[in-house]
Design a protein around this motif. Structure first.
Motif, PDB file in Angstrom:
ATOM      1  N   PRO A   1       0.813  -1.231   0.000  1.00  0.00           N
ATOM      2  CA  PRO A   1       0.000   0.000   0.000  1.00  0.00           C
ATOM      3  C   PRO A   1       0.840   1.272   0.000  1.00  0.00           C
ATOM      4  O   PRO A   1       0.348   2.317  -0.432  1.00  0.00           O
ATOM      5  CB  PRO A   1      -0.822  -0.140   1.291  1.00  0.00           C
ATOM      6  CG  PRO A   1      -0.004  -1.034   2.166  1.00  0.00           C
ATOM      7  CD  PRO A   1       0.721  -1.959   1.265  1.00  0.00           C
ATOM      8  N   THR A   2       2.112   1.245   0.453  1.00  0.00           N
ATOM      9  CA  THR A   2       2.942   2.454   0.539  1.00  0.00           C
ATOM     10  C   THR A   2       4.350   2.146   0.056  1.00  0.00           C
ATOM     11  O   THR A   2       4.772   0.973  -0.042  1.00  0.00           O
ATOM     12  CB  THR A   2       3.016   2.963   1.983  1.00  0.00           C
ATOM     13  OG1 THR A   2       3.612   1.948   2.798  1.00  0.00           O
ATOM     14  CG2 THR A   2       1.624   3.297   2.519  1.00  0.00           C
ATOM     15  N   GLN A   3       5.123   3.218  -0.248  1.00  0.00           N
ATOM     16  CA  GLN A   3       6.517   3.057  -0.669  1.00  0.00           C
ATOM     17  C   GLN A   3       7.368   2.493   0.462  1.00  0.00           C
ATOM     18  O   GLN A   3       8.267   1.673   0.231  1.00  0.00           O
ATOM     19  CB  GLN A   3       7.087   4.421  -1.099  1.00  0.00           C
ATOM     20  CG  GLN A   3       6.393   4.998  -2.319  1.00  0.00           C
ATOM     21  CD  GLN A   3       6.968   6.367  -2.708  1.00  0.00           C
ATOM     22  OE1 GLN A   3       7.985   6.805  -2.141  1.00  0.00           O
ATOM     23  NE2 GLN A   3       6.333   7.022  -3.677  1.00  0.00           N
TER      24      GLN A   3
ATOM     25  N   ARG B   1       6.467   0.419   2.808  1.00  0.00           N
ATOM     26  CA  ARG B   1       6.237  -1.007   2.963  1.00  0.00           C
ATOM     27  C   ARG B   1       7.009  -1.786   1.894  1.00  0.00           C
ATOM     28  O   ARG B   1       7.605  -2.831   2.204  1.00  0.00           O
ATOM     29  CB  ARG B   1       4.733  -1.287   2.857  1.00  0.00           C
ATOM     30  CG  ARG B   1       4.358  -2.763   2.914  1.00  0.00           C
ATOM     31  CD  ARG B   1       4.678  -3.356   4.281  1.00  0.00           C
ATOM     32  NE  ARG B   1       3.840  -2.787   5.316  1.00  0.00           N
ATOM     33  CZ  ARG B   1       2.621  -3.223   5.591  1.00  0.00           C
ATOM     34  NH1 ARG B   1       2.118  -4.241   4.921  1.00  0.00           N
ATOM     35  NH2 ARG B   1       1.932  -2.666   6.553  1.00  0.00           N
ATOM     36  N   LEU B   2       7.013  -1.267   0.667  1.00  0.00           N
ATOM     37  CA  LEU B   2       7.736  -1.929  -0.420  1.00  0.00           C
ATOM     38  C   LEU B   2       9.244  -1.934  -0.143  1.00  0.00           C
ATOM     39  O   LEU B   2       9.925  -2.952  -0.319  1.00  0.00           O
ATOM     40  CB  LEU B   2       7.451  -1.219  -1.749  1.00  0.00           C
ATOM     41  CG  LEU B   2       8.170  -1.767  -2.980  1.00  0.00           C
ATOM     42  CD1 LEU B   2       7.785  -3.223  -3.243  1.00  0.00           C
ATOM     43  CD2 LEU B   2       7.863  -0.912  -4.214  1.00  0.00           C
ATOM     44  N   GLU B   3       9.765  -0.812   0.319  1.00  0.00           N
ATOM     45  CA  GLU B   3      11.197  -0.716   0.611  1.00  0.00           C
ATOM     46  C   GLU B   3      11.565  -1.618   1.794  1.00  0.00           C
ATOM     47  O   GLU B   3      12.621  -2.253   1.809  1.00  0.00           O
ATOM     48  CB  GLU B   3      11.569   0.735   0.917  1.00  0.00           C
ATOM     49  CG  GLU B   3      13.063   0.950   1.129  1.00  0.00           C
ATOM     50  CD  GLU B   3      13.371   2.425   1.358  1.00  0.00           C
ATOM     51  OE1 GLU B   3      14.543   2.725   1.647  1.00  0.00           O
ATOM     52  OE2 GLU B   3      12.447   3.257   1.264  1.00  0.00           O
ATOM     53  N   ALA B   4      10.653  -1.712   2.824  1.00  0.00           N
ATOM     54  CA  ALA B   4      10.959  -2.522   3.997  1.00  0.00           C
ATOM     55  C   ALA B   4      10.942  -4.006   3.671  1.00  0.00           C
ATOM     56  O   ALA B   4      11.744  -4.774   4.221  1.00  0.00           O
ATOM     57  CB  ALA B   4       9.946  -2.227   5.101  1.00  0.00           C
ATOM     58  N   ILE B   5      10.074  -4.423   2.772  1.00  0.00           N
ATOM     59  CA  ILE B   5       9.960  -5.846   2.472  1.00  0.00           C
ATOM     60  C   ILE B   5      11.055  -6.289   1.498  1.00  0.00           C
ATOM     61  O   ILE B   5      11.678  -7.336   1.680  1.00  0.00           O
ATOM     62  CB  ILE B   5       8.560  -6.146   1.910  1.00  0.00           C
ATOM     63  CG1 ILE B   5       7.506  -5.940   3.018  1.00  0.00           C
ATOM     64  CG2 ILE B   5       8.475  -7.569   1.385  1.00  0.00           C
ATOM     65  CD1 ILE B   5       6.096  -6.131   2.533  1.00  0.00           C
ATOM     66  N   THR B   6      11.340  -5.487   0.453  1.00  0.00           N
ATOM     67  CA  THR B   6      12.326  -5.891  -0.573  1.00  0.00           C
ATOM     68  C   THR B   6      13.752  -5.575  -0.155  1.00  0.00           C
ATOM     69  O   THR B   6      14.692  -6.227  -0.608  1.00  0.00           O
ATOM     70  CB  THR B   6      12.016  -5.188  -1.894  1.00  0.00           C
ATOM     71  OG1 THR B   6      12.084  -3.765  -1.697  1.00  0.00           O
ATOM     72  CG2 THR B   6      10.622  -5.568  -2.384  1.00  0.00           C
ATOM     73  N   GLY B   7      13.941  -4.586   0.685  1.00  0.00           N
ATOM     74  CA  GLY B   7      15.300  -4.183   1.072  1.00  0.00           C
ATOM     75  C   GLY B   7      16.009  -3.351   0.023  1.00  0.00           C
ATOM     76  O   GLY B   7      17.208  -3.098   0.135  1.00  0.00           O
TER      77      GLY B   7
ATOM     78  N   PRO C   1      16.117   0.238  -2.370  1.00  0.00           N
ATOM     79  CA  PRO C   1      15.647   1.631  -2.344  1.00  0.00           C
ATOM     80  C   PRO C   1      14.589   1.865  -3.407  1.00  0.00           C
ATOM     81  O   PRO C   1      14.665   1.317  -4.513  1.00  0.00           O
ATOM     82  CB  PRO C   1      16.909   2.446  -2.610  1.00  0.00           C
ATOM     83  CG  PRO C   1      17.805   1.529  -3.356  1.00  0.00           C
ATOM     84  CD  PRO C   1      17.556   0.158  -2.854  1.00  0.00           C
ATOM     85  N   VAL C   2      13.549   2.609  -3.050  1.00  0.00           N
ATOM     86  CA  VAL C   2      12.471   2.960  -3.978  1.00  0.00           C
ATOM     87  C   VAL C   2      12.807   4.325  -4.559  1.00  0.00           C
ATOM     88  O   VAL C   2      12.919   5.323  -3.826  1.00  0.00           O
ATOM     89  CB  VAL C   2      11.106   2.964  -3.263  1.00  0.00           C
ATOM     90  CG1 VAL C   2      10.021   3.376  -4.256  1.00  0.00           C
ATOM     91  CG2 VAL C   2      10.798   1.586  -2.698  1.00  0.00           C
ATOM     92  N   LEU C   3      12.981   4.403  -5.836  1.00  0.00           N
ATOM     93  CA  LEU C   3      13.398   5.637  -6.480  1.00  0.00           C
ATOM     94  C   LEU C   3      12.249   6.614  -6.645  1.00  0.00           C
ATOM     95  O   LEU C   3      12.437   7.827  -6.586  1.00  0.00           O
ATOM     96  CB  LEU C   3      14.000   5.327  -7.853  1.00  0.00           C
ATOM     97  CG  LEU C   3      15.244   4.404  -7.810  1.00  0.00           C
ATOM     98  CD1 LEU C   3      15.732   4.125  -9.231  1.00  0.00           C
ATOM     99  CD2 LEU C   3      16.338   5.053  -6.980  1.00  0.00           C
ATOM    100  N   GLY C   4      10.974   6.103  -6.738  1.00  0.00           N
ATOM    101  CA  GLY C   4       9.850   7.017  -6.904  1.00  0.00           C
ATOM    102  C   GLY C   4       8.560   6.255  -7.067  1.00  0.00           C
ATOM    103  O   GLY C   4       8.537   5.023  -7.110  1.00  0.00           O
ATOM    104  N   SER C   5       7.469   6.979  -7.182  1.00  0.00           N
ATOM    105  CA  SER C   5       6.150   6.379  -7.338  1.00  0.00           C
ATOM    106  C   SER C   5       5.328   7.203  -8.302  1.00  0.00           C
ATOM    107  O   SER C   5       5.567   8.415  -8.463  1.00  0.00           O
ATOM    108  CB  SER C   5       5.422   6.295  -5.987  1.00  0.00           C
ATOM    109  OG  SER C   5       5.231   7.589  -5.472  1.00  0.00           O
ATOM    110  N   ILE C   6       4.388   6.564  -8.952  1.00  0.00           N
ATOM    111  CA  ILE C   6       3.543   7.213  -9.946  1.00  0.00           C
ATOM    112  C   ILE C   6       2.131   7.259  -9.374  1.00  0.00           C
ATOM    113  O   ILE C   6       1.581   6.235  -8.967  1.00  0.00           O
ATOM    114  CB  ILE C   6       3.564   6.442 -11.267  1.00  0.00           C
ATOM    115  CG1 ILE C   6       4.993   6.371 -11.805  1.00  0.00           C
ATOM    116  CG2 ILE C   6       2.626   7.087 -12.265  1.00  0.00           C
ATOM    117  CD1 ILE C   6       5.129   5.507 -13.044  1.00  0.00           C
ATOM    118  N   SER C   7       1.551   8.428  -9.312  1.00  0.00           N
ATOM    119  CA  SER C   7       0.198   8.601  -8.810  1.00  0.00           C
ATOM    120  C   SER C   7      -0.818   8.112  -9.819  1.00  0.00           C
ATOM    121  O   SER C   7      -0.554   8.078 -11.029  1.00  0.00           O
ATOM    122  CB  SER C   7      -0.081  10.067  -8.471  1.00  0.00           C
ATOM    123  OG  SER C   7       0.844  10.540  -7.522  1.00  0.00           O
TER     124      SER C   7
END
Length: 510
Positions: A448-450, A452-458, A460-466
């Motif tokens: 649901p959030t960036q 959560r994705l970064e915490a699970i995959t380990g 870095p999340v570079l960005g998100s698209i609305s």
């Protein structure tokens, strides 16, 4: 705190995305739960309170103790729910419409026994309650049936006290009368055998009791008579000796009639009249002596003639003659009685010798008579006691019943509590729908959030698209929101309708 807030937002988002699943689950659970509640028949309970008053004055005087009266109450309480009484209740109420065979009657009696309660609230206060939840009856019929059951139980409660005691007393009196009549016949036969035996063997002996006791009494009387006879004979010899040395007359004036036989006869008759005035009977020794002297002097007075003898009679001689006559009479009477006793004792002794079983026969007769007499007296006492107790219980009401609270007319069912159940099912269904949506969101592999994705995959999340929402999508979403609101409103309306129906049904129960 920020993390907790974030988790809450995520959970709400997951539930919101699966709102249709939550609404459907809520609808399904509500429908199932409300249907189950609707199928449960209403149970209406009616109660009544009865006060039992124990009279403590007259019953105690006739032997009806407080424990006896308490046992009567316990007996009535226990027999109130007997099969016979419950069958009467079934026949007197609308339950009779459900009875076609004896099997149906037994089923209704068993079911009725389970819904009746008799509770002792205090020492003399009882509560009778009954519940009715017949599925084939309406609410009004069940409420009326519950009140009718309690009312019939009250009637049976009173009838058990009045008619039960009277029937029991009548049966007891009938039984005691029959036993008394039979014992009376046996007692009369035993008494007749006793009389015949006494006439045959003991009629001539003094006293009461067995042969030995009567013979002992006869011997004691014989010993006393022998002593009296010896004393009377000795006294008679002495008096005759004195009489022989005493002159019958004294020198006096010739022609005086004071010492004549006629004057003595007149004096003795006067003494006899005085003895009769004192109440002496003919068997009195003095009376017997006077009569003997009068009988002896009458011939002498007849020969003396009207002129009388010359000289003055000697008073001492006259007194001695009277005493001699009295002692002669005593000796004669004692001799006669002694001879009679000797003859009776000799006869009875000979009978004992020839018939050795006489004493045993008398003992057996006496035993039989005494046993029957005790039984008869005991039965007679018991009959009078039962009659008195019956009169006290039936006429003075040793146990009185007073209805404190008459059978209540139930308007609200005791179970189930539908408003509470309907509300609980609604909230439980909503909670279950929300929980199902949340669990379903947890099972799906989305982020649901960036963070959560970064915490699970380990990584870095570079960005998100609305998400880009077009007008058509917005319109469709508004439409879906309206549908969601309609579904929720329909659920609320259904709940309100069920509550209205429930209260309307309660208002129709009169």
């Amino acid at each position: 705190m920020d993390g907790l807030y974030e988790q809450l937002r995520i959970a709400l988002h997951q539930v919101w995305r699966r709102r249709w699943l939550a609404l459907g689950a809520a609808w399904g659970l509500c429908l199932v739960g409300w249907l189950v509640v609707a199928l449960i028949p209403n149970s209406y309970e009616s109660k009544a309170r009865v006060f039992v008053q124990l009279q403590s004055i007259l019953p105690t005087q006739v032997g009806i103790t407080a424990a006896d009266r308490q046992n009567d109450i316990t007996r009535i309480k226990q027999t109130l729910t007997s099969t016979d009484n419950l069958e009467k209740v079934v026949r007197r109420t609308e339950l009779n419409n459900l009875v076609a065979t004896k099997r149906d009657l037994a089923v209704q009696v068993d079911a009725l026994r389970k819904v009746i309660k008799v509770t002792a609230q205090q020492d003399n206060l009882f509560e009778i309650s009954a519940t009715s939840s017949i599925s084939g009856f309406s609410n009004g019929q069940n409420a009326k049936l519950a009140a009718g059951i309690v009312q019939n139980l009250l009637d049976l409660f009173v009838e058990a006290n009045l008619s039960g005691d009277r029937d029991e007393a009548t049966e007891s009196l009938t039984f005691l009368d029959e036993q008394l009549q039979r014992r009376e016949q046996d007692l009369q036969a035993a008494e007749q055998r006793r009389v015949e035996f006494e006439q045959k063997y003991l009629g001539v002996l003094p006293g009461e009791g067995s042969i030995g006791s009567r013979m002992a009494a006869a011997r004691a009387e014989l010993s006393g008579i022998e002593q009296q006879l010896m004393q009377a004979q000795s006294s008679l010899v002495a008096l005759r000796s004195q009489l022989g040395s005493t002159p019958p007359t004294l020198p006096g004036i010739a022609g005086a009639d004071n010492g004549s036989v006629s004057s003595q006869l007149t004096l003795l008759q006067a003494q006899l009249a005085q003895a009769a005035a004192r109440g002496w009977t003919d068997a009195h020794p003095d009376v017997v002596a006077l009569k003997a002297q009068i009988a002896r002097l009458r011939p002498l007075a007849a020969r003396e003639g009207p002129s009388g003898a010359a000289g003055m009679p000697n008073p001492a001689y006259s007194s001695l003659r009277g005493m001699v006559a009295e002692r002669e009479a005593q000796v004669q009477a004692s001799s006669v009685r002694k001879a009679q006793l000797d003859a009776d004792l000799a006869e009875l002794s000979s009978k004992q010798a020839t018939e050795p079983g006489v004493a045993a026969q008398q003992a057996q007769l006496n035993r039989d008579y005494e046993v029957l007499k005790r039984q008869y007296d005991k039965l007679l006492e018991d009959r009078e006691q039962v009659r008195l107790r019956s009169d006290v219980q039936s006429k003075t009401a040793a146990v009185k019943f007073k209805v404190i609270d008459p059978p209540s007319a139930p308007r609200i069912p005791t179970s189930p509590d539908r408003p509470i159940l309907l509300t609980a099912i609604l909230f439980a269904a909503l909670a279950a729908g929300v929980g199902l949506a949340f669990v379903w969101g947890q099972l799906q592999t989305t982020f649901p959030t960036q963070g959560r994705l970064e915490a699970i995959t380990g990584l870095p999340v570079l960005g998100s698209i609305s998400e880009v929402v077009t007008d058509a999508v917005k319109a469709r979403r508004r439409q879906h929101l309206l549908w969601l609101g309609g579904g929720g409103g329909a659920l609320a309306a259904s709940y309100a309708l069920l509550m209205a129906v429930e209260f309307w049904q309660r208002s129709t129960v009169a």
